[in-house]
Design an enzyme around this catalytic site. Structure first.
Site, short mmCIF file in Angstrom:
data_model
loop_
_atom_site.label_atom_id
_atom_site.label_comp_id
_atom_site.label_asym_id
_atom_site.label_seq_id
_atom_site.Cartn_x
_atom_site.Cartn_y
_atom_site.Cartn_z
N THR A 181 -37.37 18.02 27.30
CA THR A 181 -37.49 17.35 25.99
C THR A 181 -38.95 17.46 25.55
O THR A 181 -39.85 17.55 26.38
CB THR A 181 -37.11 15.86 26.09
OG1 THR A 181 -35.69 15.73 26.19
CG2 THR A 181 -37.54 15.07 24.87
N ASP A 230 -37.58 17.10 19.48
CA ASP A 230 -36.73 18.28 19.37
C ASP A 230 -35.28 17.83 19.49
O ASP A 230 -35.01 16.64 19.61
CB ASP A 230 -37.09 19.30 20.46
CG ASP A 230 -36.63 18.85 21.84
OD1 ASP A 230 -37.04 17.75 22.26
OD2 ASP A 230 -35.86 19.58 22.49
N ARG A 243 -32.74 19.61 21.57
CA ARG A 243 -31.99 20.29 22.63
C ARG A 243 -31.69 19.33 23.77
O ARG A 243 -32.58 18.64 24.27
CB ARG A 243 -32.79 21.49 23.17
CG ARG A 243 -32.17 22.12 24.41
CD ARG A 243 -32.95 23.33 24.89
NE ARG A 243 -32.78 24.46 23.98
CZ ARG A 243 -33.34 25.66 24.17
NH1 ARG A 243 -34.12 25.87 25.23
NH2 ARG A 243 -33.15 26.63 23.30
N LYS A 257 -32.66 12.33 19.36
CA LYS A 257 -33.50 11.71 20.39
C LYS A 257 -34.37 10.58 19.84
O LYS A 257 -35.10 9.95 20.59
CB LYS A 257 -34.39 12.77 21.06
CG LYS A 257 -33.59 13.88 21.74
CD LYS A 257 -34.50 14.86 22.44
CE LYS A 257 -33.69 16.00 23.04
NZ LYS A 257 -34.55 16.99 23.74
N GLY A 303 -35.64 12.26 29.19
CA GLY A 303 -35.08 11.96 30.51
C GLY A 303 -33.57 12.11 30.47
O GLY A 303 -33.03 12.94 29.74
N SER A 341 -40.89 17.28 29.09
CA SER A 341 -41.33 18.49 29.76
C SER A 341 -42.21 19.37 28.87
O SER A 341 -43.00 20.16 29.37
CB SER A 341 -40.12 19.29 30.24
OG SER A 341 -39.27 19.58 29.14
N ASP A 347 -41.66 25.64 26.07
CA ASP A 347 -40.96 24.93 27.14
C ASP A 347 -39.48 25.28 27.05
O ASP A 347 -38.86 25.09 26.01
CB ASP A 347 -41.18 23.41 27.00
CG ASP A 347 -40.31 22.62 27.96
OD1 ASP A 347 -40.25 23.01 29.14
OD2 ASP A 347 -39.69 21.64 27.54
N SER A 377 -36.97 22.50 25.96
CA SER A 377 -36.99 22.02 24.58
C SER A 377 -36.58 23.15 23.65
O SER A 377 -36.82 24.32 23.94
CB SER A 377 -38.40 21.53 24.20
OG SER A 377 -38.88 20.60 25.13
#
Length: 271
Positions: A39, A55, A57, A71, A85, A167, A204, A207
């Site tokens: 994330t 984001d 995803r 999110k 998480g 992340s 990343d 994400s």
């Protein structure tokens, strides 16, 4: 003289479980590891309030489970919270605290304060010692002004003018540290948040997809769902997709069932 017994010392801390864990590790038992989650969530304070970004995803190990999930969670009319998480944990924790804030508003007749939401969240997470995998960026505007906090899964918190979690947080933080300045305008703040989220999306693997933004000011909030779509589909079949209407039969084999129970005549209650 009687032999001394190996008794634990009175008082103090008991290291029995530490010895047990060391023994189990020597015998080859692997300790539990944390699940890698993906994330990028961010937040910053600008001159009129707070801007949150995320984001969209959702991953399930190496699999993209949802390309366009939300999110940024509602906490109160003036408070929103980004979650990184385990998706179930972030949803459950934010919903629980949101309902507690609603009851508090009914009881007091006043607007919820950001520090109230912060305290409820950090106490809950601390009680579970990190086993509730929820890393949060909490932002809002109340009677005392704009506030931005980060809450870690173990219950520790930070209060900062800009924050990142997840992340992709390092990629996003590099954008904030190089370009953030005090008293940003609304458009400048949104542009910076979008750039930070895009840094996480493109650097990343956990994400990806789109950018959601939430702008909170005094007495007003604006939730910009799918504000930016940096990953459009490069190819779409113009003819669409067709699937067979019936299921193909791969194997036809009949296995007759045989009676496995033998019936014995006689009185069932006979002693």
């Amino acid at each position: 003289m009687s032999p001394s017994l190996d008794l634990p010392a009175k008082g103090g801390f008991s290291f029995d479980l530490c010895r047990r864990n060391a023994m189990l590790e020597q015998k080859g038992l692997k300790p539990p590891t944390f699940l890698k989650t993906g994330t990028t969530i961010v937040g910053l304070v600008f001159q009129d309030g707070v801007i949150l970004g995320a984001d969209t995803r959702a991953t399930e190990g190496p699999i993209v489970a949802d390309k366009n999930c939300e999110k940024i969670h509602y906490m109160a009319p003036n408070i929103y919270c980004c979650g990184a998480g385990t998706a179930a944990d972030t949803e459950a924790v934010t919903d629980m605290v949101s309902s507690q804030l609603q009851l508090h508003r009914y009881h007091t007749g006043r607007e919820s304060r950001v520090v109230t939401a912060l305290t409820l969240l950090k106490k809950h997470l601390f009680n579970y010692q990190g086993h509730v995998s929820a890393a949060l960026v909490l932002g809002g505007v109340d009677i005392t002004g704009p506030h931005l906090h980060t809450i870690y899964p173990h219950g520790s918190t930070d209060t900062l003018p800009f924050a990142t979690m997840g992340s992709g947080s390092l990629a996003a933080m590099s954008v904030f540290e190089s370009k953030y300045k005090e008293s940003l305008g609304r458009d400048e703040g949104i542009k910076l948040v979008v750039e930070a989220i895009c840094a996480g999306i493109f650097n990343d693997l956990g994400s990806g997809s789109n950018v959601d933004v939430c702008v909170i000011t005094k007495g007003h909030k604006e939730y910009l769902r799918n504000h930016l779509l940096p990953n459009p589909r490069t190819y779409v079949n113009p003819k669409g997709f067709t699937f067979p209407k019936k299921t193909e039969v791969l194997l036809t084999k009949i296995t007759p069932l045989k009676e496995k129970v033998e019936v014995i005549e006689g009185d069932a209650m006979e002693e």
